[in-house]
Design an enzyme around this catalytic site. Structure first.
Site, PDB file in Angstrom:
ATOM      1  N   TYR A 244       0.963  -0.967   0.073  1.00 34.14           N
ATOM      2  CA  TYR A 244       0.019  -0.274  -0.001  1.00 34.14           C
ATOM      3  C   TYR A 244       1.157   1.107  -0.008  1.00 34.14           C
ATOM      4  O   TYR A 244       1.766   1.338   0.851  1.00 34.14           O
ATOM      5  CB  TYR A 244      -0.684   0.095   1.330  1.00 34.14           C
ATOM      6  CG  TYR A 244      -2.162  -0.706   1.298  1.00 34.14           C
ATOM      7  CD1 TYR A 244      -2.570  -1.686   2.099  1.00 34.14           C
ATOM      8  CD2 TYR A 244      -2.814  -0.704   0.037  1.00 34.14           C
ATOM      9  CE1 TYR A 244      -3.654  -2.261   2.272  1.00 34.14           C
ATOM     10  CE2 TYR A 244      -4.049  -1.619   0.121  1.00 34.14           C
ATOM     11  CZ  TYR A 244      -4.533  -2.203   1.089  1.00 34.14           C
ATOM     12  OH  TYR A 244      -5.753  -2.964   1.168  1.00 34.14           O
ATOM     13  N   ASP A 272      -6.201  -0.752  -6.366  1.00 37.14           N
ATOM     14  CA  ASP A 272      -7.661  -0.571  -6.305  1.00 37.14           C
ATOM     15  C   ASP A 272      -8.213  -0.066  -4.823  1.00 37.14           C
ATOM     16  O   ASP A 272      -9.373  -0.210  -4.556  1.00 37.14           O
ATOM     17  CB  ASP A 272      -8.213  -1.952  -6.306  1.00 37.14           C
ATOM     18  CG  ASP A 272      -7.873  -3.131  -5.643  1.00 37.14           C
ATOM     19  OD1 ASP A 272      -8.141  -4.267  -5.704  1.00 37.14           O
ATOM     20  OD2 ASP A 272      -7.213  -2.696  -4.528  1.00 37.14           O
ATOM     21  N   HIS A 363     -10.057  -7.049  -5.238  1.00 38.97           N
ATOM     22  CA  HIS A 363      -9.689  -6.898  -3.819  1.00 38.97           C
ATOM     23  C   HIS A 363     -10.800  -7.873  -3.070  1.00 38.97           C
ATOM     24  O   HIS A 363     -11.137  -7.785  -1.706  1.00 38.97           O
ATOM     25  CB  HIS A 363      -9.816  -5.574  -3.183  1.00 38.97           C
ATOM     26  CG  HIS A 363      -8.923  -5.019  -2.104  1.00 38.97           C
ATOM     27  ND1 HIS A 363      -7.945  -4.312  -2.550  1.00 38.97           N
ATOM     28  CD2 HIS A 363      -9.002  -5.405  -0.983  1.00 38.97           C
ATOM     29  CE1 HIS A 363      -7.333  -4.093  -1.454  1.00 38.97           C
ATOM     30  NE2 HIS A 363      -7.909  -4.867  -0.267  1.00 38.97           N
TER      31      HIS A 363
END
Ligand SMILES: Cc1cc2c(cc1C)[n+](S(=O)(=O)[O-])c1c(=O)[nH]c(=O)nc-1n2C[C@H](O)[C@H](O)[C@H](O)COP(=O)(O)O
Length: 501
Positions: A244, A272, A363
């Site tokens: 991330y 995403d 995800h």
């Protein structure tokens, strides 16, 4: 702050207990005291969860959510106050966690591991034995969870066109992923907060992946520290890093270069989740551990029911864009893949910008509801790439809803290099620990061998689009065969049933 010589002397529980307010807040973690007064407003989980432990030992609550090196990394050294004589710390009357006690009871009444015959069986057991907050976090999808369920049912819209009279005496379903030889075309994908389900956390997945020679993708938001997970690997075991991207690019650069130095063989940038999705089961379970709060608004009157996800993800940079990719390519030699690509235009762009692969993924249905399944996007992407002669330019993976070896085979027939699997291994780990993960992976290998034979293929190289009929794939309202297993474990609503809406 205690003077230096005081630091050499152990602090007592009584001294720490005096600093139990917003004005002066000390906590004990793993036998060491920390002054977190100035950190309170920055805490992703909000100030209140820390203030609950002001002047006390917060180790037990701290453990499942924070990698052990968090304080080293993020709390200025001057706030590290020194060791505490733990025999002087008043033992917090840990009221028995009714959930935990009941959980232990429930586990005893569960089927033995050998009675789990497929990945859904682990989900059925997990639903019955896991702590509320853990089940809520793992099983939740965004909004109405349409995409989460579509991920699984999309595979039910694809039918096989098996070959016959092919010599399938010897079946070899091994393959390579980013140049690494693996036994079977799946990897353990990145899923956060492993210690919510099992106190040992992600290192259990590391050991299972080693046993079955598959790759583990290490999550940025793991409960275990990155180094703990790398250290748990054995021999030449290969791991990837899921990233991330932090608003603070120096932190991101440090994480990426450390991962490369430690031997990670792939960098998967999650694209995403500029903001984590609204997972209402997670929120409904009123995640009470650290992080049950949106953190950017600070202050105490913030709605705490944001669940774990929102609480632990404030650092993610929503401004991340294509223009950042050259920088990533400049800071590491690891292959870079984009995880969470959801349409062919972005696959083309990913190739043009020079990354090494993509994961077609939504995800696990935890982000944009009504996003299409990875397998459906794959069916859109590959014909377009083949038209351009680009089908081998990058490695293409999918994840989401993979629960059977037939799902893996369908993805490979359509052109994927492999698939990521998330929840099933979390559930296996959260119910039966390492033996559970081991069995789940072995079940997939057994299914793979059988189904490769039945489709008439002896190696993954034989798998191709002529073996599947995907005409029903884009019909979202089509009737799929009733998904009894999936529906029997699907939990529409979490929370005190008697009080649910
Ligand atoms: C189940 C689960 C998935 C998470 C996940 C946590 C859980 C509990 N988390 S999350 O907290 O932010 O949502 C991550 C994560 O850290 N990073 C990420 O890239 N994907 C995350 N994912 C998505 C995951 O990598 C796969 O895309 C997804 O799990 C695949 O679907 P299945 O679970 O159906 O196999």
């Amino acid at each position: 702050h205690p003077s230096n010589d005081a630091q050499s002397k152990k602090l007592t529980g009584k001294e720490v207990a005096k600093h139990n307010s917003r004005e002066s807040c000390w906590v004990i973690i793993h036998g060491r005291a920390y002054d977190v007064t100035e950190f309170l407003p920055e805490h992703p989980g909000g100030p209140k969860i820390i203030l609950n432990y002001a002047g006390k030992d917060a180790t037990e609550e701290y453990e499942p959510i924070h990698p052990p090196d968090t304080l080293e990394k993020y709390l200025d050294k001057s706030k590290h106050l020194g060791e505490v004589a733990m025999d002087t710390v008043k033992k917090e009357q840990k009221e028995e966690d009714p959930d935990e006690e009941a959980r232990q009871e429930r586990i005893k009444r569960m089927p033995i591991l050998e009675q789990c015959y497929n990945l859904m069986d682990f989900e059925a057991v997990a639903r019955k034995v896991m702590k509320k907050t853990a089940w809520a976090y793992y099983s939740s999808g965004a909004d109405d969870e349409i995409t989460m369920r579509e991920n699984h049912s999309a595979f039910h819209k694809i039918w096989f066109r098996p070959r016959i009279l092919e010599d399938v005496e010897k079946v070899d379903f091994s393959t390579t992923m980013l140049g690494t030889k693996v036994d079977i075309p799946f990897y353990v994908t990145a899923t956060a907060l492993g210690k919510l389900g099992n106190p040992e956390g992600e290192v259990i997945l590391t050991r299972g992946a080693k046993k079955h020679n598959v790759i583990q993708m290490i999550p940025t938001l793991a409960s275990c520290s990155f180094d703990e997970i790398m250290d748990a690997a054995e021999g030449d075991q290969v791991q990837w890093l899921q990233l991330y991207v932090n608003k603070n690019r120096d932190i991101t650069k440090r994480i990426v270069q450390h991962a490369e130095k430690r031997g990670c063989k792939g960098l998967f940038i999650t694209v995403d989740a500029p903001q984590l999705g609204r997972r209402e089961k997670d929120m409904r379970s009123k995640f009470s551990d650290v992080g049950s709060n949106v953190q950017s608004t600070g202050g105490d009157n913030v709605d705490r029911s944001q669940g774990a996800a929102r609480a632990i993800s404030s650092f993610i940079d929503p401004s991340l864009s294509w223009k950042d990719i050259p920088w990533f390519l400049s800071i590491t030699k690891m292959p870079i893949l984009l995880k969470g690509v959801q349409r062919v235009e972005d696959v083309i762009r990913a190739i043009e910008v020079g990354v090494h692969g993509v994961v077609l993924s939504n995800h696990g249905g935890r982000q944009l509801d009504f996003a299409r399944s990875g397998i459906e996007v794959l069916a859109e992407v590959m014909p377009v790439l083949r038209e351009r002669g680009w089908q081998d330019r990058i490695e293409i993976y999918i994840d989401g809803g993979v629960r059977r070896a037939t799902d893996i085979i369908k993805a490979l027939c359509l052109g994927a290099k492999g698939v990521g699997i998330g929840r099933p291994f979390l559930y296996a780990m959260s119910t039966y620990g390492l033996p559970g993960v081991d069995r789940a992976m072995q079940l997939l290998k057994d299914e793979m061998e059988m189904n490769m034979r039945l489709i008439g293929c002896s190696s993954v190289g034989d798998l191709n689009p002529t073996l599947v009929d995907t005409r029903g794939l884009s019909l979202h309202s089509t009737i799929v065969p009733s998904d009894t297993l999936g529906l029997s474990v699907y939990d529409p609503l979490i929370g005190p049933k008697e009080k649910s809406i």
